[in-house]
Design a protein around this motif. Sequence first.
Motif, PDB file in Angstrom:
ATOM      1  N   THR A 306       0.822  -1.203   0.000  1.00  0.00           N
ATOM      2  CA  THR A 306       0.000   0.000   0.000  1.00  0.00           C
ATOM      3  C   THR A 306       0.862   1.261   0.000  1.00  0.00           C
ATOM      4  OG1 THR A 306      -1.912   1.034   1.065  1.00  0.00           O
ATOM      5  CG2 THR A 306      -0.163   0.251   2.505  1.00  0.00           C
ATOM      6  N   ALA A 307       0.239   2.372  -0.326  1.00  0.00           N
ATOM      7  CA  ALA A 307       0.958   3.644  -0.385  1.00  0.00           C
ATOM      8  C   ALA A 307       1.549   3.985   0.983  1.00  0.00           C
ATOM      9  CB  ALA A 307       0.006   4.750  -0.840  1.00  0.00           C
ATOM     10  N   GLY A 308       2.813   4.448   0.984  1.00  0.00           N
ATOM     11  CA  GLY A 308       3.460   4.897   2.207  1.00  0.00           C
ATOM     12  C   GLY A 308       4.018   3.807   3.083  1.00  0.00           C
ATOM     13  N   VAL A 309       3.955   2.538   2.614  1.00  0.00           N
ATOM     14  CA  VAL A 309       4.371   1.433   3.465  1.00  0.00           C
ATOM     15  C   VAL A 309       5.891   1.249   3.473  1.00  0.00           C
ATOM     16  CG1 VAL A 309       4.365  -0.480   1.803  1.00  0.00           C
ATOM     17  CG2 VAL A 309       3.570  -0.877   4.167  1.00  0.00           C
ATOM     18  N   GLY A 310       6.606   1.973   2.633  1.00  0.00           N
ATOM     19  CA  GLY A 310       8.059   1.897   2.633  1.00  0.00           C
ATOM     20  C   GLY A 310       8.642   1.030   1.538  1.00  0.00           C
ATOM     21  N   LYS A 311       7.922   0.880   0.422  1.00  0.00           N
ATOM     22  CA  LYS A 311       8.416   0.053  -0.690  1.00  0.00           C
ATOM     23  C   LYS A 311       9.713   0.624  -1.264  1.00  0.00           C
ATOM     24  CE  LYS A 311       4.644   0.743  -3.022  1.00  0.00           C
ATOM     25  NZ  LYS A 311       3.922   1.555  -2.042  1.00  0.00           N
ATOM     26  N   LEU A 470       6.316   6.291   6.058  1.00  0.00           N
ATOM     27  CA  LEU A 470       6.225   7.673   5.606  1.00  0.00           C
ATOM     28  C   LEU A 470       5.529   8.539   6.656  1.00  0.00           C
ATOM     29  CD1 LEU A 470       6.571   9.838   3.420  1.00  0.00           C
ATOM     30  CD2 LEU A 470       4.400   9.087   2.437  1.00  0.00           C
ATOM     31  N   ALA A 471       4.412   8.051   7.187  1.00  0.00           N
ATOM     32  CA  ALA A 471       3.692   8.807   8.206  1.00  0.00           C
ATOM     33  C   ALA A 471       4.520   8.919   9.479  1.00  0.00           C
ATOM     34  CB  ALA A 471       2.354   8.131   8.505  1.00  0.00           C
TER      35      ALA A 471
END
Length: 971
Positions: A306-311, A470-471
């Motif tokens: 998911t977005a922001g998960v650190g990929k 990210l958050a």
Amino acid sequence: MLVVQVLGPIRAWRDGTALALGPAGRKAVFGLLALAHGKPVTRAELVDALWGERPPPSATNVIHTHVKHLRQLLEPDRGARAPSTTIPAVGDGYALSLPPDAVDVVRFRSLVARADSCRATTPRQAADLLGQALGLWHGRPLADVPLLGAHPGVVTLAGEHRAALARHAEVMIAIGAARDVLPALVEYVAAHGLDEAMHALLIRAYTASGQRDRAFGTYNMVRRHLTEELGVGPGPELTAAYLDALEETPVDSAAAPAEPPPMSPGVNQLPGDVFGFTGRQAELTELGRVLGAERTGVPIVVVCGTAGVGKTALALHWAHRIRSNFPDGQLYVDLRGYDPRLPVAAEDALSRLLDGLGVTGADVPVDPDQRAARYRAELADRRVLIVLDNASTVDQVRPLLPGTSGCLVLVTSRNSMAGLVALHGAHRLDVDLLPAPDSLALLRTLIGERVRREPAAAAELAAQCGRLPLALRVAAELAASRPASALAELTGELADRRRRLRVLDVGDDVRAAVRTVFSWSYLQLRPQVAKAFRRLGLHSGSDVTPFALAALTGSDPDESRLTLEVLARNHLVQPVPAGRFVVHDLLRAYAEELAGEHDPAPERSAAVERLLAHHLAAASAAMDLLYPADRPYRPDVSVTLPLTFPAADAARAWLDAERSTLVALCRFAERDDRPGYAVDLANTLYRYLEGGHYADASTIHECALRAAQRAGEDSMLAAALTNLGALRRLLGDYDQAAEHLHEAIELHRRTGDHYGAARALSNLGIVQERLGEYEEAASLHLEALALHQRLGSRYGEAAALLNLGNAHTRPGHHAGAVEYLERALDLFRRLDDAVGQASALSNLGGVCASLRRYPDAVRHLSQAQELFQRLDHSYGVASTLSNLGNVYTRLGDWSQAHHCYTSALETFRDIGHRYGEASALNGLGETQRIAGRLDEARAAHTSALRIATETGDQDEQDRARAGLGVARQHA
């Protein structure tokens, strides 16, 4: 008109507009009907294809519903009770009723059948037809409907593709064009490592094109794979190809490409490793296993989540750890697949990747397929790590895959990329939220002792951030900026913020946590900084400079630079080299959302207008330094704080650095119905782009043409047609160039634009000259000269004289050519126009060689070559080298001549300049013939004749036929 694509992801268009076909089941039904191309498909067959032996009780109703929706989509104007003509019911099933040319699989089979019928009698025509047929393929049939991967129709089509590719390779080898089929064969065998017959064809193609080292390498590789995978040795077909390679004396060495230049040691485009990277040990272990595994195809790893998960953080951290495994370099491109404004097109990404491989400017092919082939060829013998960040679809990634197994491709995406897994054997790694202990460890790294002092509040903060890296980083920066506040106080504020925002969030997934943290951080910004952040969501470029932000906000660059530094400290933008900043796609989307909420539409529109004006004004200022003679004919753009350049080198550096942004802004202008900007940008940049940036020139000029056509203004349309006609002329597409230029001349005359008419006349004159219509060419150039003299355009007058000189470079007219070219050179010198001087010197050197004034010829050409090299003008350098080859041939210095011709030939091929390629091949043939190498001479002249016949270049056709005749006499 409906058009359907089956040979790749299933697609349909009505009158050029893409149709949304719906869920996978509906796509499957539509794909099966398209595969049948008019023959009925029963409901039972559809049910069996979708569910196999265990269909649900509602299967027939589901099929009926899919067909009903497809009919509504394909026939929006059909009445409710009117029978369907596109998908009529036939017996106990349905059929897709479309014209044969509307479905690509029908066109493919028709082209293959026509090729088979003429293969024995006219092999060149067969090669062309098979090439057209293979050009219809965009991947595995119905690639985005995995449940049909094993369907007999799909399997049959894949076999037909292999057979067509094999026949195309055979006929291309037979007609002496083996080199042109190498990229397709390399790509195929990379995906089918144990296909002996296709490997045998690749070996034969390498042998025929003079690349026996690669032929032997291919044989040894497949022999090893057969032994390791199947425990067998090479079969008779593979062995025969190998023995032929051992015994063959290459006959097409003139056409063989040079070995790809090695990348500079240490080439590394990877962004820096992430500070404080924490956890992910299980994921890193799994990635290590993938790297160590034995593979036959291209190794691909997809890091998804998911977005922001650190990929991206995980991918870059691992990439830095394994850099030493890829000594030829590490490439990186952010595909911006989820950017709310403009994702990076695959063709643009290829340009950036080729740039990292040392292929720049005019060396980047214009045609996207040729660009992909060049990319694969550059990687063929290298070990390179390729990171494709933020991909959204398989289609965006597939053209960026190398053709051989020495490289590793690392993709990050929110999408599972099922097509890459199913069709290319990619390994998928799903990245989940950070475990709670790792989340706390990351907070300890970023905040420090306060996490240990307040463990409960720290755990609450990690939970409020959804354990998304990210958050967590954004929240940690805010906590660090308030050292006197307890973490519990901050988590209370964040909880309150979340409660107030929850009503705006759709669902309660992890993205809600990201949005909450963003909003919390955003509220701490000063009003002017907050406004600047919102404006970043309006920028279509891949990065932002202080000048661009100043344009968006109406402030000054120094203030904007400080603002960007504040945003960087808050992790809302990320600094990159050269004073630029990038924005995470989630943050960009959030910024655009905030702009829509808080900034009135007129303010947003004005901000975008200032941004476009800034880039257009800066481009104009750069062009004023580089090409001052054109200044009166460039658009007049006024901005509050114009960007200035101290010297021409700085101007060119700015254009090079901003070129991808200028392409993105031109695409945006076309899409956002701002045709004036698209056309003005194309008119401003055309001379810079024609110096060798043909791929970007094609994108910009085609955008401008489409925008002008929609606007319906003759002046815009005339300018766009002139620019595109000039580009097509440079690429040797004379029919298309002449069509554009004839239309442009009529429109320029209608609108009274004498300068535009003169430009179009000059370009059309060059086309006519190439086609052997010398009197017509001279007449057009004289008309252009008269217009420039009437306008008082000294540069235009010089260019027209140059073209007149070129039109007279034929037997019996050389004296006139020298007069025109010397007048042109004198004018260019007085104007201090380096490109014009170099062009005049190069052409004057060629005429002096024809007049046997060899010392003058060498002097003029050497000066021209030096100027072109200083200007990084690839076409000019190649043209000058070709002319020098002519001189050295006549002087009997065959070694120097051979070096000049082969260097010129390589560049002409790289930039797609067909006329130059034919000319260099003819020169090479003449040199080989004089040196007694008659087989090589015949091969070079034959290749030149084929190219010149295709383009219509009469002078090079005559030269090739003469060369072949002399070679036959000597034989």
